[in-house]
Scaffold this active site. Sequence first.
Site, PDB file in Angstrom:
ATOM      1  N   HIS A   1       0.834  -1.203   0.000  1.00 28.71           N
ATOM      2  CA  HIS A   1       0.000   0.000   0.000  1.00 28.71           C
ATOM      3  C   HIS A   1       0.870   1.257   0.000  1.00 28.71           C
ATOM      4  O   HIS A   1       0.698   2.157  -0.835  1.00 28.71           O
ATOM      5  CB  HIS A   1      -0.913  -0.019   1.231  1.00 28.71           C
ATOM      6  CG  HIS A   1      -1.794   1.181   1.362  1.00 28.71           C
ATOM      7  ND1 HIS A   1      -3.115   1.190   0.966  1.00 28.71           N
ATOM      8  CD2 HIS A   1      -1.552   2.436   1.845  1.00 28.71           C
ATOM      9  CE1 HIS A   1      -3.636   2.382   1.187  1.00 28.71           C
ATOM     10  NE2 HIS A   1      -2.698   3.162   1.738  1.00 28.71           N
ATOM     11  N   GLU A   2       1.806   1.329   0.947  1.00 27.46           N
ATOM     12  CA  GLU A   2       2.647   2.525   1.051  1.00 27.46           C
ATOM     13  C   GLU A   2       3.562   2.670  -0.158  1.00 27.46           C
ATOM     14  O   GLU A   2       3.844   3.779  -0.604  1.00 27.46           O
ATOM     15  CB  GLU A   2       3.475   2.480   2.343  1.00 27.46           C
ATOM     16  CG  GLU A   2       2.644   2.482   3.620  1.00 27.46           C
ATOM     17  CD  GLU A   2       1.706   3.677   3.731  1.00 27.46           C
ATOM     18  OE1 GLU A   2       2.028   4.749   3.176  1.00 27.46           O
ATOM     19  OE2 GLU A   2       0.638   3.544   4.363  1.00 27.46           O
TER      20      GLU A   2
ATOM     21  N   HIS B   1       1.909   4.580  -2.894  1.00 27.79           N
ATOM     22  CA  HIS B   1       2.052   6.028  -2.768  1.00 27.79           C
ATOM     23  C   HIS B   1       3.407   6.479  -3.317  1.00 27.79           C
ATOM     24  O   HIS B   1       3.507   7.484  -4.046  1.00 27.79           O
ATOM     25  CB  HIS B   1       1.956   6.448  -1.299  1.00 27.79           C
ATOM     26  CG  HIS B   1       0.571   6.438  -0.741  1.00 27.79           C
ATOM     27  ND1 HIS B   1      -0.480   7.109  -1.336  1.00 27.79           N
ATOM     28  CD2 HIS B   1       0.061   5.851   0.375  1.00 27.79           C
ATOM     29  CE1 HIS B   1      -1.574   6.935  -0.619  1.00 27.79           C
ATOM     30  NE2 HIS B   1      -1.278   6.167   0.423  1.00 27.79           N
TER      31      HIS B   1
ATOM     32  N   HIS C   1       3.577   6.478  -7.044  1.00 27.87           N
ATOM     33  CA  HIS C   1       2.779   7.585  -7.573  1.00 27.87           C
ATOM     34  C   HIS C   1       3.664   8.825  -7.698  1.00 27.87           C
ATOM     35  O   HIS C   1       3.619   9.551  -8.696  1.00 27.87           O
ATOM     36  CB  HIS C   1       1.597   7.848  -6.639  1.00 27.87           C
ATOM     37  CG  HIS C   1       0.516   8.687  -7.241  1.00 27.87           C
ATOM     38  ND1 HIS C   1      -0.651   8.990  -6.567  1.00 27.87           N
ATOM     39  CD2 HIS C   1       0.399   9.307  -8.437  1.00 27.87           C
ATOM     40  CE1 HIS C   1      -1.417   9.745  -7.335  1.00 27.87           C
ATOM     41  NE2 HIS C   1      -0.793   9.957  -8.465  1.00 27.87           N
TER      42      HIS C   1
END
Length: 622
Positions: free
Chosen positions: A468-469, A472, A475
């Site tokens: 999940h992290e 980020h 991105h």
Amino acid sequence: MSVYRPLVCLFRHGTAARAWRTLTTWSPVGAAFNARVHRRLDIFHQNGLFGVPELSCVEGFEVVQDRALQETQQLVEEACRCPPGVQTVEIFDKLSDSLCRVADMADFIKVAHPDPSYREAAERTCINIGTMVERLNTNVDLCKSLKDLLDNEEIFSKLDPETRRVAELFLFDFEISGIHLDKKKRKEAVNLNVKLLDLSNQFLMSCHMPNRIEKRALPEHIHQHFTKDGNYIQIGGLNADAPDDLVREVAYKVFLYPNENVMHILEELLSCRDKLARLVGYESYAHRALKGTMAKSPGRLYSSEIVSDFEMMREMKTKLNPRNPVSFNNMACWHVVFYLCRFNIEPSLYSPYFSLGACMEGLNGLFTQLYGVSLLAEQPSVGEVWSEDVRKLAVVHETEGLLGYIYCDFFYRPDKPHQDCHFTIRGGRQLEDGQYQLPIVVLMLNLPHPTRSAPTLLSPGMMENLFHEMGHAMHSMLGRTRYQHVTGTRCVTDFAEVPSILMEYFATDYRVISQFARHYQTGQAWQLRFSHLVGYGAKYYSYLMSRAVASMVWKQCFYKDPLNRETGERYRREMLAHGGGKEPMLMVEGMLQKRPSIEDFVNALVSDLDPDFETFIMDSEG
């Protein structure tokens, strides 16, 4: 004992060492995370944090802060005398970049640095820079220079779409800060914003402080799960992954024990938010905060979704502990996160296959196949990182070269926040000389340290958080916006979570996991049907919109072939590259090749509430 006999025989014949090397050979990035860090000692060449020379000492914060404030004043004057045009937006972005590079770094240091003097200096910098930002957001002359551009239809219409959007976003910042108010009320809005900065900082720091309890108050056999401090036990989190019910119960009750001072701060913060929102013309703070997001306005959670999650947890609790069945009324709070994350998984069975190094190898392989991107471990300079166990990764594209840097602060420390977080330290932007300002981010997790006998082993929940992290981080790395104001995760909150939630789908797909999950001792490849690993109930209720979008992107684009390079490139081109520089729904439409309806969003969420959804699809196809 018989289990170990073949290994003893190997040692006798001198082949065990060869077998160990073969079975535990890791790639450079895997080895960087599965081995203890050994930093070189260089007392003569001391660099500052993140390579900023001034930040080799506490006093450096004031130096970089004052330099940014001085540059800000110059850029404000330049913006106010600049004729309407693209230069107006470029100056505004320089202004934003000058302040953000200091504020974002200080915002991270104030919660992450183990030295209290660094945290205090960073906190003062955050407040001073934040105060300047609020004053700029109510500067009438500065706003007028931007409005002159937006009101000049002839000039504005000739700007490229990204420049027009950034200009509108800067104006939006003025509007929600009360630029339309009279002088007295603008001053009141600034004071409320500054007060909010202070209250938010106080509350944030309070959230990260551990609570203490006397050792004798707890059963001795659970002391090992917490940090010891003399005659006290320190509890700095919920220990949500602990399989022992008592450990979770103690952590929950002690860590969340009511604190009157913190409650007062929170109540004052909420009151201040409400006053500010109503002062600048909004019905509530939620209406102000959601303006400009995909959600547009506050919504509500339907109770059926909560009941669905509860039923799933109840079944697992009963299956794991049939002697102590649970009902809706006796499902304890400390069970909720554990069972939401567990989904029929016994961590001790799976963790040996999920060493941190193996998971990092898996991420590296996934990014290489999807985007042509590799993660390369680098040795930080002396003084560049805030803790000895921080790893530095260079993100490199096979044709574009270096894309940026990720600092990985993955291991538990009593002084660091207990939440898993992503921090932007520096945003990417196009520079005047044609070069690109490379983004820098930090990923912060709270993983167990490696032991003398084993590397850090992740539970499936920890692995999902890591993916999940990292969503980020990528991105930020893959974005290539012209302006830093909209780089990477600097987009509306409910869209910013799409790439990270999408990564959770990759983390639970058996085809992805089978590429890297191997036992840290034996190297055994692990082929399991992982579709039942995690049920995708809408766990992040604040980001239902993001989860719906991520679900649609996964099922329509990645589900049939999660490692497809063409799809990965299209995902980068349509969604990741733009940051906040493009309307979120236009990015979603470009990726899905249609504009999703309300019914599409609802169906995406409903399908995710069924943990057997993907098992059903796979079984029906096979």
